[in-house]
Scaffold this active site. Sequence first.
Site, mmCIF file in Angstrom:
data_model
loop_
_atom_site.group_PDB
_atom_site.id
_atom_site.type_symbol
_atom_site.label_atom_id
_atom_site.label_comp_id
_atom_site.label_asym_id
_atom_site.label_seq_id
_atom_site.Cartn_x
_atom_site.Cartn_y
_atom_site.Cartn_z
ATOM 1 N N ASP A 1 -8.434 -1.998 5.762
ATOM 2 C CA ASP A 1 -8.301 -0.572 5.439
ATOM 3 C C ASP A 1 -8.367 0.311 6.687
ATOM 4 O O ASP A 1 -9.330 1.044 6.914
ATOM 5 C CB ASP A 1 -9.356 -0.140 4.407
ATOM 6 C CG ASP A 1 -8.870 -0.428 2.994
ATOM 7 O OD1 ASP A 1 -7.855 -1.127 2.848
ATOM 8 O OD2 ASP A 1 -9.515 0.043 2.040
ATOM 9 N N ASP B 1 -16.483 -0.646 -0.044
ATOM 10 C CA ASP B 1 -15.187 -1.022 -0.613
ATOM 11 C C ASP B 1 -14.158 -1.274 0.497
ATOM 12 O O ASP B 1 -13.042 -1.711 0.206
ATOM 13 C CB ASP B 1 -14.671 0.058 -1.577
ATOM 14 C CG ASP B 1 -14.674 1.446 -0.960
ATOM 15 O OD1 ASP B 1 -15.750 1.899 -0.549
ATOM 16 O OD2 ASP B 1 -13.601 2.065 -0.871
ATOM 17 N N ARG C 1 0.941 -5.563 3.477
ATOM 18 C CA ARG C 1 -0.080 -6.236 4.272
ATOM 19 C C ARG C 1 -0.399 -7.602 3.698
ATOM 20 O O ARG C 1 -0.121 -7.874 2.518
ATOM 21 C CB ARG C 1 -1.312 -5.351 4.466
ATOM 22 C CG ARG C 1 -1.896 -4.777 3.215
ATOM 23 C CD ARG C 1 -3.019 -3.808 3.546
ATOM 24 N NE ARG C 1 -3.730 -3.421 2.340
ATOM 25 C CZ ARG C 1 -4.760 -2.605 2.317
ATOM 26 N NH1 ARG C 1 -5.235 -2.094 3.432
ATOM 27 N NH2 ARG C 1 -5.357 -2.298 1.185
ATOM 28 N N ASP D 1 -2.330 10.285 -5.664
ATOM 29 C CA ASP D 1 -0.928 10.200 -6.078
ATOM 30 C C ASP D 1 -0.352 8.791 -5.922
ATOM 31 O O ASP D 1 0.838 8.579 -6.158
ATOM 32 C CB ASP D 1 -0.085 11.202 -5.268
ATOM 33 C CG ASP D 1 -0.206 10.991 -3.766
ATOM 34 O OD1 ASP D 1 -0.823 9.982 -3.364
ATOM 35 O OD2 ASP D 1 0.302 11.826 -3.004
ATOM 36 N N GLY D 2 -1.173 7.863 -5.496
ATOM 37 C CA GLY D 2 -0.699 6.479 -5.377
ATOM 38 C C GLY D 2 0.178 6.234 -4.165
ATOM 39 O O GLY D 2 0.715 5.140 -3.994
ATOM 40 N N LYS E 1 0.873 -1.186 0.000
ATOM 41 C CA LYS E 1 0.000 0.000 0.000
ATOM 42 C C LYS E 1 0.899 1.221 0.000
ATOM 43 O O LYS E 1 1.723 1.381 0.893
ATOM 44 C CB LYS E 1 -0.887 -0.020 1.236
ATOM 45 C CG LYS E 1 -1.898 1.110 1.305
ATOM 46 C CD LYS E 1 -2.906 0.841 2.407
ATOM 47 C CE LYS E 1 -3.846 2.013 2.623
ATOM 48 N NZ LYS E 1 -4.812 1.720 3.694
HETATM 49 P P1 AMP Z 1 -9.917 4.703 1.139
HETATM 50 O O1 AMP Z 1 -10.753 5.854 1.618
HETATM 51 O O2 AMP Z 1 -8.503 4.738 1.627
HETATM 52 O O3 AMP Z 1 -10.574 3.391 1.407
HETATM 53 O O4 AMP Z 1 -9.798 4.859 -0.423
HETATM 54 C C1 AMP Z 1 -10.890 4.957 -1.306
HETATM 55 C C2 AMP Z 1 -10.408 4.852 -2.727
HETATM 56 O O5 AMP Z 1 -9.497 5.902 -3.011
HETATM 57 C C3 AMP Z 1 -9.677 3.567 -3.061
HETATM 58 O O6 AMP Z 1 -9.989 3.229 -4.363
HETATM 59 C C4 AMP Z 1 -8.230 3.962 -2.905
HETATM 60 O O7 AMP Z 1 -7.392 3.152 -3.668
HETATM 61 C C5 AMP Z 1 -8.240 5.380 -3.421
HETATM 62 N N1 AMP Z 1 -7.165 6.195 -2.842
HETATM 63 C C6 AMP Z 1 -7.058 6.654 -1.580
HETATM 64 N N2 AMP Z 1 -5.934 7.372 -1.421
HETATM 65 C C7 AMP Z 1 -5.293 7.353 -2.616
HETATM 66 C C8 AMP Z 1 -4.075 7.916 -3.109
HETATM 67 N N3 AMP Z 1 -3.275 8.649 -2.329
HETATM 68 N N4 AMP Z 1 -3.755 7.683 -4.391
HETATM 69 C C9 AMP Z 1 -4.542 6.971 -5.196
HETATM 70 N N5 AMP Z 1 -5.699 6.419 -4.798
HETATM 71 C C10 AMP Z 1 -6.076 6.610 -3.524
HETATM 72 MG MG MG Z 2 -10.247 1.590 1.039
#
Ligand code: AMP
Ligand code: MG
Length: 501
Positions: A277, A267, A187, A136-137, A124
């Site tokens: 998550d 999700d 993870r 930004d990944g 991650k």
């Molecule tokens: P989360 O709220 O962390 O469960 O993320 C919700 C969605 O946003 C998922 O599809 C994650 O992969 C994407 N996401 C969250 N943070 C980033 C990030 N910094 N760069 C790219 N995708 C993100």
């Molecule tokens: Mg998530």
Amino acid sequence: MLPISTERAQLEPGWHWANRFATLGPDFFTELAPQAVPQPYWVATSGATASLLGLGAQALASNAWLHALAGHGNLEGARPLASVYSGHQFGVWAGQLGDGRALLLGELAPPPGHSASGLEIQLKGSGLTPYSRMGDGRAVLRSSIREFLCSEAMHALGVPTTRALSVIGSDLPVYREEPETAAVVARVAPSFIRFGHFEHFSFSNQLDLLRQLADHVIDHHYAECRDSTRFASNPFAALLHAVTVRTARMVAQWQAVGFCHGVMNTDNMSILGLTIDYGPFQFLDAFDPGHICNHSDHSGRYAFNRQPQVAYWNLFCLGQALLPLIGDQDLAMAALEPYKSSYADAFAGQMRAKLGLADLTLESDSALIEDLLQLLARNRVDYTIFWRRLSHLAGGGDPATVRDLFGDRPGFDTWLLRYSELLRLIPQGMAADLMLKTNPKFVLRNHLAENAIAAAKQKDFSLVRTLLTLLESPFDEHPGMDAYADFPPAWAAGIAISCSS
Ligand code: AMP
Ligand code: MG
């Protein structure tokens, strides 16, 4: 500074990459290499998780594994991929999401005849994917440390969860509300498939792919559903039922231990009933049923006491997604129906164990539990400290240590009298033994994580590692470490954790 290792990260003899998720085919994911963080360094590792993968301590000290888990791609046989899923976020259909900053390296499988089963390793924070949208990944050090520690803490508490193998830091700047630095968490879980994977294929009407996914999950993770004679021998209804029961039990454990997830979007719900998550989660300090741990959750949708209801709402979404396969609405509803009783039974069982009354099934138990929770809420009593002190009280300790936690002392005395009558029915010492193994001394309170993060930002990782040691055996006394089991300081109330990570 370490040179980038071109050396292959070695597996233990017989261990190999199985990559069962990849057999689903390209409709389910995009294969791509991780984008490594530059000049990586170890922040922390979990020896316990490493051993599940057949890896010894030497692997987690090696340059080759450091680079592999930072995303340098030096893992022969791994097939890195980002999977596509959709989901409901804060109750609203959000459409396509997917692994925006996570990358499945693959599934590590043990040698034939080994008792362990295959486990997937996911990075991650390993860079952009086709599903990154505006992101930004990357993941920041702060939230990576929180996810790492909480995964291992939850496991030690007996709560089903994804595990964490490592946190690797880098000085690469990452911009959130302010400049921070990047980190990568590795993870580990049998599968990272979410409710949202099913919603993705169902709500886009790709029913052949939906069936393929459901068959995959049944064959690899819910084999008992294939030949189940329940639910008119419908394996997809049996799957929905099995996920319902697992999810109910998981959430009951959250409520019993005082864990608030913070972002229960569909999700973020594991099809295996694992906690997944970790973002703005929190272990309760003072017991406040309506506590909202996510600063971005303005309506309190994911407040502590709403979690059981929200899990059901999410299961209902899963049921709708599986409906084209189940084929009969009544059957789908019948599969979901046991949620309430599964949750109530699991919660009552957890609370009885917390009270040391595990073998008793008295009618009066539930009133005793309900009255206690109301008393704890009215007096804003520290949840973890209350249970630990009550455990010592049951073992013959001084009642004043518990009584002093309450403003309403007569109210507590009345409750204690009822409880003591039940305790008297249990052989001396048995209740306290059970309670000390059920009520942790150490949980990952927000302020402990904040302190460890502040030190880590200065490249001092000793506190992260100290916390890991305590949280890996949270029921042990750990003499000399009482400060980590104490009340939160006043500033803890001001910690604001949002979705930003
Ligand atoms: P989360 O709220 O962390 O469960 O993320 C919700 C969605 O946003 C998922 O599809 C994650 O992969 C994407 N996401 C969250 N943070 C980033 C990030 N910094 N760069 C790219 N995708 C993100
Ligand atoms: Mg998530």
